[in-house]
Design a protein around this motif. Structure first.
Motif, PDB file in Angstrom:
ATOM      1  N   ALA A  59     -31.232 -29.421  25.072  1.00 22.68           N
ATOM      2  CA  ALA A  59     -31.975 -28.662  26.088  1.00 22.68           C
ATOM      3  C   ALA A  59     -31.522 -27.211  26.046  1.00 22.68           C
ATOM      4  O   ALA A  59     -30.477 -26.859  26.593  1.00 22.68           O
ATOM      5  CB  ALA A  59     -31.749 -29.258  27.475  1.00 22.68           C
ATOM      6  N   SER A  60     -32.315 -26.372  25.385  1.00 23.32           N
ATOM      7  CA  SER A  60     -31.944 -24.972  25.215  1.00 23.32           C
ATOM      8  C   SER A  60     -33.202 -24.133  25.060  1.00 23.32           C
ATOM      9  O   SER A  60     -34.138 -24.527  24.363  1.00 23.32           O
ATOM     10  CB  SER A  60     -31.051 -24.808  23.980  1.00 23.32           C
ATOM     11  N   LEU A  61     -33.231 -22.961  25.701  1.00 27.33           N
ATOM     12  CA  LEU A  61     -34.358 -22.045  25.542  1.00 27.33           C
ATOM     13  C   LEU A  61     -33.898 -20.626  25.849  1.00 27.33           C
ATOM     14  O   LEU A  61     -32.876 -20.412  26.487  1.00 27.33           O
ATOM     15  CB  LEU A  61     -35.534 -22.438  26.436  1.00 27.33           C
ATOM     16  N   GLY A  62     -34.681 -19.646  25.363  1.00 28.87           N
ATOM     17  CA  GLY A  62     -34.311 -18.257  25.592  1.00 28.87           C
ATOM     18  C   GLY A  62     -35.310 -17.300  24.995  1.00 28.87           C
ATOM     19  O   GLY A  62     -36.448 -17.671  24.669  1.00 28.87           O
ATOM     20  N   ALA A  63     -34.889 -16.054  24.846  1.00 26.58           N
ATOM     21  CA  ALA A  63     -35.747 -14.993  24.345  1.00 26.58           C
ATOM     22  C   ALA A  63     -35.354 -14.632  22.923  1.00 26.58           C
ATOM     23  O   ALA A  63     -34.203 -14.821  22.512  1.00 26.58           O
ATOM     24  CB  ALA A  63     -35.648 -13.763  25.247  1.00 26.58           C
ATOM     25  N   GLY A  64     -36.305 -14.101  22.186  1.00 31.49           N
ATOM     26  CA  GLY A  64     -36.016 -13.720  20.811  1.00 31.49           C
ATOM     27  C   GLY A  64     -36.984 -12.696  20.285  1.00 31.49           C
ATOM     28  O   GLY A  64     -38.051 -12.453  20.865  1.00 31.49           O
ATOM     29  N   THR A  65     -36.605 -12.073  19.186  1.00 29.57           N
ATOM     30  CA  THR A  65     -37.471 -11.132  18.496  1.00 29.57           C
ATOM     31  C   THR A  65     -37.496 -11.480  17.022  1.00 29.57           C
ATOM     32  O   THR A  65     -36.486 -11.952  16.459  1.00 29.57           O
ATOM     33  CB  THR A  65     -36.993  -9.679  18.701  1.00 29.57           C
ATOM     34  N   MET A  66     -38.649 -11.280  16.393  1.00 26.53           N
ATOM     35  CA  MET A  66     -38.808 -11.507  14.964  1.00 26.53           C
ATOM     36  C   MET A  66     -39.447 -10.265  14.355  1.00 26.53           C
ATOM     37  O   MET A  66     -40.310  -9.634  14.976  1.00 26.53           O
ATOM     38  CB  MET A  66     -39.671 -12.736  14.691  1.00 26.53           C
ATOM     39  N   ALA A  67     -39.035  -9.934  13.134  1.00 23.17           N
ATOM     40  CA  ALA A  67     -39.546  -8.732  12.488  1.00 23.17           C
ATOM     41  C   ALA A  67     -39.770  -8.991  11.006  1.00 23.17           C
ATOM     42  O   ALA A  67     -39.014  -9.734  10.369  1.00 23.17           O
ATOM     43  CB  ALA A  67     -38.580  -7.566  12.665  1.00 23.17           C
ATOM     44  N   LEU A  87     -38.880  -8.585   3.784  1.00 22.15           N
ATOM     45  CA  LEU A  87     -37.723  -8.932   4.602  1.00 22.15           C
ATOM     46  C   LEU A  87     -38.196  -9.515   5.929  1.00 22.15           C
ATOM     47  O   LEU A  87     -39.063  -8.931   6.592  1.00 22.15           O
ATOM     48  CB  LEU A  87     -36.851  -7.702   4.867  1.00 22.15           C
ATOM     49  N   ASN A  88     -37.656 -10.667   6.316  1.00 26.52           N
ATOM     50  CA  ASN A  88     -37.941 -11.282   7.609  1.00 26.52           C
ATOM     51  C   ASN A  88     -36.631 -11.495   8.350  1.00 26.52           C
ATOM     52  O   ASN A  88     -35.699 -12.108   7.811  1.00 26.52           O
ATOM     53  CB  ASN A  88     -38.642 -12.631   7.431  1.00 26.52           C
ATOM     54  N   GLY A  89     -36.547 -10.989   9.582  1.00 27.69           N
ATOM     55  CA  GLY A  89     -35.331 -11.139  10.365  1.00 27.69           C
ATOM     56  C   GLY A  89     -35.622 -11.653  11.761  1.00 27.69           C
ATOM     57  O   GLY A  89     -36.761 -11.583  12.246  1.00 27.69           O
ATOM     58  N   PHE A  90     -34.597 -12.186  12.414  1.00 29.69           N
ATOM     59  CA  PHE A  90     -34.766 -12.683  13.777  1.00 29.69           C
ATOM     60  C   PHE A  90     -33.456 -12.573  14.532  1.00 29.69           C
ATOM     61  O   PHE A  90     -32.366 -12.595  13.947  1.00 29.69           O
ATOM     62  CB  PHE A  90     -35.245 -14.138  13.779  1.00 29.69           C
ATOM     63  N   VAL A  91     -33.567 -12.495  15.868  1.00 28.30           N
ATOM     64  CA  VAL A  91     -32.433 -12.572  16.786  1.00 28.30           C
ATOM     65  C   VAL A  91     -32.890 -13.364  18.004  1.00 28.30           C
ATOM     66  O   VAL A  91     -33.941 -13.056  18.583  1.00 28.30           O
ATOM     67  CB  VAL A  91     -31.927 -11.183  17.224  1.00 28.30           C
ATOM     68  N   HIS A  92     -32.128 -14.385  18.376  1.00 36.52           N
ATOM     69  CA  HIS A  92     -32.442 -15.196  19.553  1.00 36.52           C
ATOM     70  C   HIS A  92     -31.206 -15.291  20.447  1.00 36.52           C
ATOM     71  O   HIS A  92     -30.092 -15.498  19.959  1.00 36.52           O
ATOM     72  CB  HIS A  92     -32.857 -16.618  19.155  1.00 36.52           C
ATOM     73  N   SER A 110     -26.172 -19.446  23.541  1.00 34.17           N
ATOM     74  CA  SER A 110     -26.100 -19.337  22.087  1.00 34.17           C
ATOM     75  C   SER A 110     -26.744 -18.032  21.646  1.00 34.17           C
ATOM     76  O   SER A 110     -27.632 -17.504  22.322  1.00 34.17           O
ATOM     77  CB  SER A 110     -26.790 -20.518  21.397  1.00 34.17           C
ATOM     78  N   VAL A 111     -26.282 -17.520  20.515  1.00 35.95           N
ATOM     79  CA  VAL A 111     -26.842 -16.326  19.886  1.00 35.95           C
ATOM     80  C   VAL A 111     -27.090 -16.660  18.420  1.00 35.95           C
ATOM     81  O   VAL A 111     -26.173 -17.117  17.719  1.00 35.95           O
ATOM     82  CB  VAL A 111     -25.903 -15.113  19.997  1.00 35.95           C
ATOM     83  N   LYS A 112     -28.310 -16.446  17.966  1.00 39.20           N
ATOM     84  CA  LYS A 112     -28.679 -16.745  16.585  1.00 39.20           C
ATOM     85  C   LYS A 112     -29.304 -15.508  15.946  1.00 39.20           C
ATOM     86  O   LYS A 112     -30.122 -14.836  16.571  1.00 39.20           O
ATOM     87  CB  LYS A 112     -29.685 -17.897  16.524  1.00 39.20           C
ATOM     88  N   ALA A 113     -28.926 -15.239  14.705  1.00 32.45           N
ATOM     89  CA  ALA A 113     -29.476 -14.102  13.979  1.00 32.45           C
ATOM     90  C   ALA A 113     -29.561 -14.454  12.502  1.00 32.45           C
ATOM     91  O   ALA A 113     -28.736 -15.218  11.983  1.00 32.45           O
ATOM     92  CB  ALA A 113     -28.622 -12.852  14.178  1.00 32.45           C
ATOM     93  N   ASP A 117     -26.460 -16.679  11.030  1.00 32.20           N
ATOM     94  CA  ASP A 117     -25.287 -17.078  11.793  1.00 32.20           C
ATOM     95  C   ASP A 117     -25.742 -17.560  13.161  1.00 32.20           C
ATOM     96  O   ASP A 117     -26.583 -16.919  13.809  1.00 32.20           O
ATOM     97  CB  ASP A 117     -24.309 -15.917  11.945  1.00 32.20           C
ATOM     98  N   GLN A 118     -25.179 -18.702  13.590  1.00 28.66           N
ATOM     99  CA  GLN A 118     -25.519 -19.291  14.886  1.00 28.66           C
ATOM    100  C   GLN A 118     -24.225 -19.551  15.652  1.00 28.66           C
ATOM    101  O   GLN A 118     -23.370 -20.305  15.183  1.00 28.66           O
ATOM    102  CB  GLN A 118     -26.290 -20.597  14.697  1.00 28.66           C
ATOM    103  N   PHE A 119     -24.117 -18.941  16.816  1.00 31.91           N
ATOM    104  CA  PHE A 119     -22.919 -19.107  17.638  1.00 31.91           C
ATOM    105  C   PHE A 119     -23.298 -19.721  18.972  1.00 31.91           C
ATOM    106  O   PHE A 119     -24.257 -19.293  19.627  1.00 31.91           O
ATOM    107  CB  PHE A 119     -22.226 -17.765  17.874  1.00 31.91           C
TER     108      PHE A 119
END
Length: 539
Positions: free
Chosen positions: A371-379, A389-394, A422-425, A442-444
């Motif tokens: 059970a996890s949710l949040g905000a993110g950006t993709m470019a 190049l495809n990148g993301f940060v959540h 959690s922080v994912k990039a 990397d996922q923390f």
């Protein structure tokens, strides 16, 4: 049944990729076709499909308006009957076939469940973090297959889970199950629903039709059952019958070898086989997305390594809504809300006996966030023709997660429940027109135990004896997964891929330990590295 679920999902996801190729005879409909609901609009934004660096399995096809109307017809009673029927059938199997002690229910056990209320259970991690969410996906798809949208179907997952916890077991209802089953079930359920939607084709006949219906039933049993009950499983139409048509979808299948190396206890290296399935569905840079899971990424990893679990990793990221904030010729940026489902499992690599010294647990890590949710950006940035190049940060809130502990042991539980963030990039690069692929991420995760206990407390002094209704050790834990992958194209669709994964678990315990000289609060770190060499085929 746990092994059955694992084998089932592996076989189905491996087999379905071959079925996708059969959809290439579909014709692309005009973008002016009437689309009746928001859940159909955002996937097919005219002129906004930017996935040129992906190998798309099939031509993008809009849903037919006739099929859209038919799939919007809700049938509450049939959905409810399927939810209740599944619970009764599962209970009967547990009671009369498995003869599980928990299945011997009566009116007295039901009344006791209501009197006592919810508490944290002590089942295996894979049972609570994967098997229960999978069951939740069946409740979810009882609603989804009977005309209800994503959010409405979640109510069936909640209702089905509550019915099981309160009525169908003589064990006290589980706090963690009533959270993980419906929320994790929605993530797995929507992935399986949309997958089964692409497999079905009401225009097909004969052996092809049987094969499609059978495969769709394996992927999504509730939808398969609904199609049988309504007669849709054999009814021939002039349209495909798909609720979402064929969105852009990419499927990568990898097979190779893996080497597991513990980095704390030394030695104990394990070698075996590994298989990955990586799916991306939809357009991640749609202009205005408001339909849940019109884009999602799904990753499944299985291994054949001695002493290790077969199912070692499952990851789902599903978009709930998003907005494109930048649309240039060579640059696209979107922001949105996403649901995440993560499951990582390992087991003993080398047994170490150090009775007088605290050391990392011989199992390097076990971890899950159902059970996890949040905000993110993709470019997406394309500086030249041959480079993408495809990148993301959540950044996510973890409502409920579990992580391995070095101390708490009770029945099958060797992990702590908790909440956190959690922080994912990540960044993936396609170079030289796709000849060379590079991926780094990397996922923390950080989890905090709500209500823990001191393992050195004398629990014989309490009326209950051993600790009950707790989340495990009082602690805060970090889990980090770092991955680097490089792939080189050998043939048109075949890549040679090398990969390094580093898993690090760090736990800070709230209780003190006396080692004969001084008192301190334990901080234990456990690391595992693995190397993989695989052949990757892009379907």
């Amino acid at each position: 049944m746990n092994n059955f679920y694992r084998i089932l999902i592996f076989c189905v996801l491996t087999h379905m990729s071959a079925l996708y190729a059969g959809a290439q005879n579909d014709t692309i409909m005009e973008t002016g076709e009437t689309i009746l609901s928001e859940e159909y609009r955002s996937v097919y934004s005219p002129g906004a499909l930017r996935f040129g660096d992906r190998r798309i399995v099939s031509r993008v096809t809009l849903p037919d308006s006739v099929d859209v109307v038919r799939h919007q017809k809700k049938n509450f009673w049939r959905a409810g009957a399927e939810t209740v029927g599944f619970n009764i059938g599962l209970w009967a199997f547990d009671r009369y076939v498995l003869k599980g002690h928990y299945a011997y229910i009566s009116w007295n056990t039901i009344k006791e469940n209501f009197r006592h209320g919810f508490e944290w259970d002590d089942d295996h991690l894979h049972t609570n973090m994967f098997d229960h969410p999978y069951n939740g996906s069946l409740f979810f798809n009882a609603g989804r297959s009977n005309g209800f949208n994503f959010w409405q179907s979640e109510l069936f997952a909640i209702g089905g889970s509550a019915m099981w916890e309160m009525f169908m077991e003589c064990e006290y209802p589980s706090t963690n199950d009533i959270i993980a089953t419906p929320i994790g079930g929605a993530a797995i359920g929507e992935v399986l629903y949309r997958t089964s939607d692409m497999i079905t084709d009401d225009r097909a006949t004969g052996g092809e039709r049987f094969g499609r219906e059978f495969a769709a039933f394996l992927v999504n049993p509730m939808r398969g059952l609904t199609r049988i009950v309504t007669g849709d499983a054999w009814k021939k139409r002039t349209t495909s019958g798909r609720r979402f048509g064929i969105p852009p979808i990419s499927v990568d299948v990898s097979l190779g070898g893996r080497c597991l190396i513990p980095m704390n206890n030394g030695g104990g290296t394990k070698v075996g086989a590994v298989a990955d399935i990586d799916i991306e569905y939809g357009d991640r840079y749609a202009e205005d997305a408001k339909a849940p899971y019109d884009w999602f990424a799904f990753f499944l990893e299985l291994q054949a390594v001695k002493t290790q679990p077969v199912l070692s990793r499952v990851e789902i990221v599903g978009r709930l809504l998003s907005k494109e904030i930048l649309d240039k010729k060579n640059l696209n940026v979107s922001v949105g809300m996403y649901q995440h489902f993560d499951f990582f499992d390992s087991d003993t690599i080398k047994r170490v006996d150090r009775p007088n010294k605290l050391s990392p647990c011989v199992v390097p890590y076990k971890f899950g966030t159902p059970a996890s949710l949040g905000a993110g950006t993709m470019a997406r940035y394309q500086p030249t023709t041959g480079v993408v190049l495809n990148g993301f940060v959540h950044v996510n809130a973890v409502i409920l997660g579990g992580i391995l502990t070095d101390f708490y042991r009770d029945y099958h539980r060797n992990y702590n429940w908790g909440s956190g963030f959690s922080v994912k990039a990540g960044l993936n690069c396609s170079l030289f027109n796709g000849r060379l692929l590079m991926d780094i991420k990397d996922q923390f995760y950080k989890l905090y135990t709500w209500h823990g206990y001191d393992p050195y407390y004398d629990w014989s002094l309490t009326p209950e004896g051993s600790p009950v209704n707790i989340q495990g050790d009082g602690s805060n834990s970090g889990f980090n997964h770092f991955q680097v992958r490089v792939g080189y194209r050998l043939l048109e669709r075949l890549y040679l891929s090398g990969q390094i994964n580093l898993y690090t678990r760090t736990t800070n315990y709230d209780f003190s330990v006396y080692n004969g000289s001084y008192t301190y609060f334990p901080r234990i770190e456990s690391k595992q590295m693995n190397f993989q060499l695989m052949l990757t085929y892009k379907i």
